[in-house]
Design an enzyme around this catalytic site. Structure first.
Site, PDB file in Angstrom:
ATOM      1  N   SER A 143      37.235  54.163  51.987  1.00  0.00           N
ATOM      2  CA  SER A 143      38.600  54.015  52.495  1.00  0.00           C
ATOM      3  C   SER A 143      39.220  55.401  52.556  1.00  0.00           C
ATOM      4  O   SER A 143      38.796  56.318  51.833  1.00  0.00           O
ATOM      5  CB  SER A 143      39.391  53.126  51.530  1.00  0.00           C
ATOM      6  OG  SER A 143      40.770  53.310  51.717  1.00  0.00           O
ATOM      7  N   TYR A 195      42.200  50.986  43.061  1.00  0.00           N
ATOM      8  CA  TYR A 195      41.524  50.817  44.354  1.00  0.00           C
ATOM      9  C   TYR A 195      41.121  52.184  44.902  1.00  0.00           C
ATOM     10  O   TYR A 195      39.960  52.393  45.295  1.00  0.00           O
ATOM     11  CB  TYR A 195      42.454  50.094  45.341  1.00  0.00           C
ATOM     12  CG  TYR A 195      41.849  49.912  46.713  1.00  0.00           C
ATOM     13  CD1 TYR A 195      40.966  48.863  46.969  1.00  0.00           C
ATOM     14  CD2 TYR A 195      42.146  50.788  47.761  1.00  0.00           C
ATOM     15  CE1 TYR A 195      40.399  48.696  48.227  1.00  0.00           C
ATOM     16  CE2 TYR A 195      41.584  50.631  49.020  1.00  0.00           C
ATOM     17  CZ  TYR A 195      40.717  49.592  49.252  1.00  0.00           C
ATOM     18  OH  TYR A 195      40.154  49.428  50.498  1.00  0.00           O
TER      19      TYR A 195
HETATM   20  P1  NAP Z   1      39.050  40.767  52.480  1.00  0.00           P
HETATM   21  O1  NAP Z   1      39.361  40.083  53.748  1.00  0.00           O
HETATM   22  O2  NAP Z   1      39.952  40.608  51.297  1.00  0.00           O
HETATM   23  O3  NAP Z   1      37.558  40.386  52.091  1.00  0.00           O
HETATM   24  C1  NAP Z   1      37.006  40.845  50.897  1.00  0.00           C
HETATM   25  C2  NAP Z   1      35.668  40.203  50.693  1.00  0.00           C
HETATM   26  O4  NAP Z   1      35.192  40.584  49.380  1.00  0.00           O
HETATM   27  C3  NAP Z   1      35.752  38.678  50.720  1.00  0.00           C
HETATM   28  O5  NAP Z   1      34.637  38.146  51.375  1.00  0.00           O
HETATM   29  C4  NAP Z   1      35.722  38.329  49.244  1.00  0.00           C
HETATM   30  O6  NAP Z   1      35.162  37.082  48.959  1.00  0.00           O
HETATM   31  C5  NAP Z   1      34.806  39.424  48.706  1.00  0.00           C
HETATM   32  N1  NAP Z   1      34.976  39.507  47.256  1.00  0.00           N
HETATM   33  C6  NAP Z   1      36.087  39.800  46.567  1.00  0.00           C
HETATM   34  N2  NAP Z   1      35.860  39.668  45.263  1.00  0.00           N
HETATM   35  C7  NAP Z   1      34.568  39.289  45.121  1.00  0.00           C
HETATM   36  C8  NAP Z   1      33.744  38.970  44.026  1.00  0.00           C
HETATM   37  N3  NAP Z   1      34.206  38.976  42.774  1.00  0.00           N
HETATM   38  N4  NAP Z   1      32.475  38.606  44.255  1.00  0.00           N
HETATM   39  C9  NAP Z   1      31.993  38.532  45.513  1.00  0.00           C
HETATM   40  N5  NAP Z   1      32.720  38.810  46.607  1.00  0.00           N
HETATM   41  C10 NAP Z   1      34.001  39.178  46.398  1.00  0.00           C
HETATM   42  O7  NAP Z   1      38.955  42.343  52.687  1.00  0.00           O
HETATM   43  P2  NAP Z   1      38.512  43.226  53.927  1.00  0.00           P
HETATM   44  O8  NAP Z   1      39.732  43.848  54.475  1.00  0.00           O
HETATM   45  O9  NAP Z   1      37.580  42.490  54.807  1.00  0.00           O
HETATM   46  O10 NAP Z   1      37.738  44.386  53.159  1.00  0.00           O
HETATM   47  C11 NAP Z   1      36.347  44.588  53.236  1.00  0.00           C
HETATM   48  C12 NAP Z   1      36.050  45.991  52.729  1.00  0.00           C
HETATM   49  O11 NAP Z   1      36.685  46.947  53.569  1.00  0.00           O
HETATM   50  C13 NAP Z   1      36.570  46.264  51.313  1.00  0.00           C
HETATM   51  O12 NAP Z   1      35.621  47.029  50.612  1.00  0.00           O
HETATM   52  C14 NAP Z   1      37.830  47.071  51.559  1.00  0.00           C
HETATM   53  O13 NAP Z   1      38.125  47.909  50.460  1.00  0.00           O
HETATM   54  C15 NAP Z   1      37.461  47.848  52.807  1.00  0.00           C
HETATM   55  N6  NAP Z   1      38.588  48.351  53.610  1.00  0.00           N
HETATM   56  C16 NAP Z   1      39.400  47.464  54.258  1.00  0.00           C
HETATM   57  C17 NAP Z   1      40.456  47.966  55.047  1.00  0.00           C
HETATM   58  C18 NAP Z   1      41.379  47.032  55.808  1.00  0.00           C
HETATM   59  O14 NAP Z   1      42.342  47.504  56.440  1.00  0.00           O
HETATM   60  N7  NAP Z   1      41.169  45.745  55.799  1.00  0.00           N
HETATM   61  C19 NAP Z   1      40.652  49.341  55.156  1.00  0.00           C
HETATM   62  C20 NAP Z   1      39.798  50.216  54.469  1.00  0.00           C
HETATM   63  C21 NAP Z   1      38.755  49.693  53.699  1.00  0.00           C
HETATM   64  P3  NAP Z   1      36.089  35.759  48.888  1.00  0.00           P
HETATM   65  O15 NAP Z   1      36.130  35.277  50.296  1.00  0.00           O
HETATM   66  O16 NAP Z   1      35.326  34.901  47.976  1.00  0.00           O
HETATM   67  O17 NAP Z   1      37.410  36.167  48.347  1.00  0.00           O
END
Ligand code: NAP
Length: 269
Positions: A159, A172
């Site tokens: 990130s 984070y």
């Molecule tokens: P999200 O929609 O909140 O999805 C997160 C995923 O991680 C979900 O599938 C969730 O599973 C899983 N997860 C969370 N806790 C877990 C656990 N204990 N065991 C197994 N799986 C778990 O987030 P996202 O935005 O798609 O983010 C994906 C990645 O991109 C992350 O690493 C985040 O830091 C990074 N990122 C996102 C953004 C953004 O703008 N969205 C920007 C920069 C980086 P559940 O469905 O079971 O909750």
């Protein structure tokens, strides 16, 4: 490292991932779900890792219904898993596929936004565990399967707050700095002794539950859908990035700088 490589420029061929076995954590939702679908569409056999089996089953059925290579489901709660759970996953994977060609560490949690002075210690530990320690543990048990591949790729999700510190992003941000370090250390260790490359990828802003939690006042319609960001993931997970290791890449260009509060709302997390 090939500094000319830029995954944002990559346009995947229809069968680019044909024959590849790719595991994705956090596949049930958000970016992980979109990347899992894209990998299957480009003919990979995808291993869907996540904690909520119902979401993974739905995704599995969707992949099947579209006629793409059948996926498999590997339930794993990264917060609660113990050594036996990791070993079972690695054993089952090796038994079914015999090797692993791609591993995307996508699962992550935000924790809370708070100053370090007041940051809740249990939340800190939980975020560091899910975002860093669990990714380390999963990588460790899967290294033997990755080494059996002729061309394997490990991708850690980073990130922008893991590259330059930002106030209030607490555990984070620190977890993403750690992920960048983990990718670099592992890349050096595997260079020359395996065909495994290791890189970090920052998706940038994506319209997901995590984004909504981080920026509750933001107009989500202005934020790119995860489906629009999958090309760079395929570039890093597949043959396009052969020979590229130790890098940290972006899936999209930074949004144009805006003034004051608007600039922090437009920031990528
Ligand atoms: P999200 O929609 O909140 O999805 C997160 C995923 O991680 C979900 O599938 C969730 O599973 C899983 N997860 C969370 N806790 C877990 C656990 N204990 N065991 C197994 N799986 C778990 O987030 P996202 O935005 O798609 O983010 C994906 C990645 O991109 C992350 O690493 C985040 O830091 C990074 N990122 C996102 C953004 C953004 O703008 N969205 C920007 C920069 C980086 P559940 O469905 O079971 O909750």
């Amino acid at each position: 490292m090939d500094t000319a490589f830029d995954p944002r420029r990559h346009v995947p061929a229809p069968a680019e991932l044909h024959g590849r076995v790719i595991a994705i954590t956090g596949a049930g939702e958000g970016i992980g779900r979109a990347v899992a679908l894209a990998c299957a569409e480009h003919q990979a056999q995808v291993i869907l890792i996540g904690r909520k089996v119902a979401k993974l089953e739905k995704l599995h059925a969707e992949i099947l219904a579209r006629g793409w290579p059948e996926a498999s489901i590997a339930p794993l709660d990264l917060e609660k898993a113990v050594a036996r759970d990791y070993d079972q996953l690695a054993d089952a994977l090796l038994e079914r596929y015999g090797r692993l060609d791609g591993l995307l560490h996508n699962a992550g949690i935000l924790g809370t936004l708070a100053p370090i002075e007041h940051y809740d210690v249990p939340t800190w530990c939980r975020v560091m565990h899910v975002n860093v320690t669990a990714a380390f543990a999963l990588t460790q048990v899967l290294i033997p399967a990755l080494k059996k591949s002729a061309d394997a790729s490990v991708v850690f999700t980073t990130s922008s707050v893991g590259r330059a510190g930002r106030a209030y992003w607490g555990a984070y941000a620190v977890s993403k700095f750690a992920v960048e370090g983990l990718a670099q250390v592992l890349s050096e260790e595997l260079a020359g002794i395996s065909h495994v490359r290791v890189n970090a990828l920052n998706p940038g802003r994506a319209r997901t539950a995590m984004r909504r939690a981080a920026y509750p006042a933001e107009d989500l319609e202005s934020v790119p859908l995860p489906e629009s960001l999958t090309g760079p993931y395929i570039a890093l997970l597949g043959p396009a990035s052969q020979g590229v290791s130790g890098g940290s890449f972006d899936a999209q260009s930074a949004p144009a700088a805006a003034a004051g509060a608007a600039s922090s709302a437009a920031s990528s997390s």
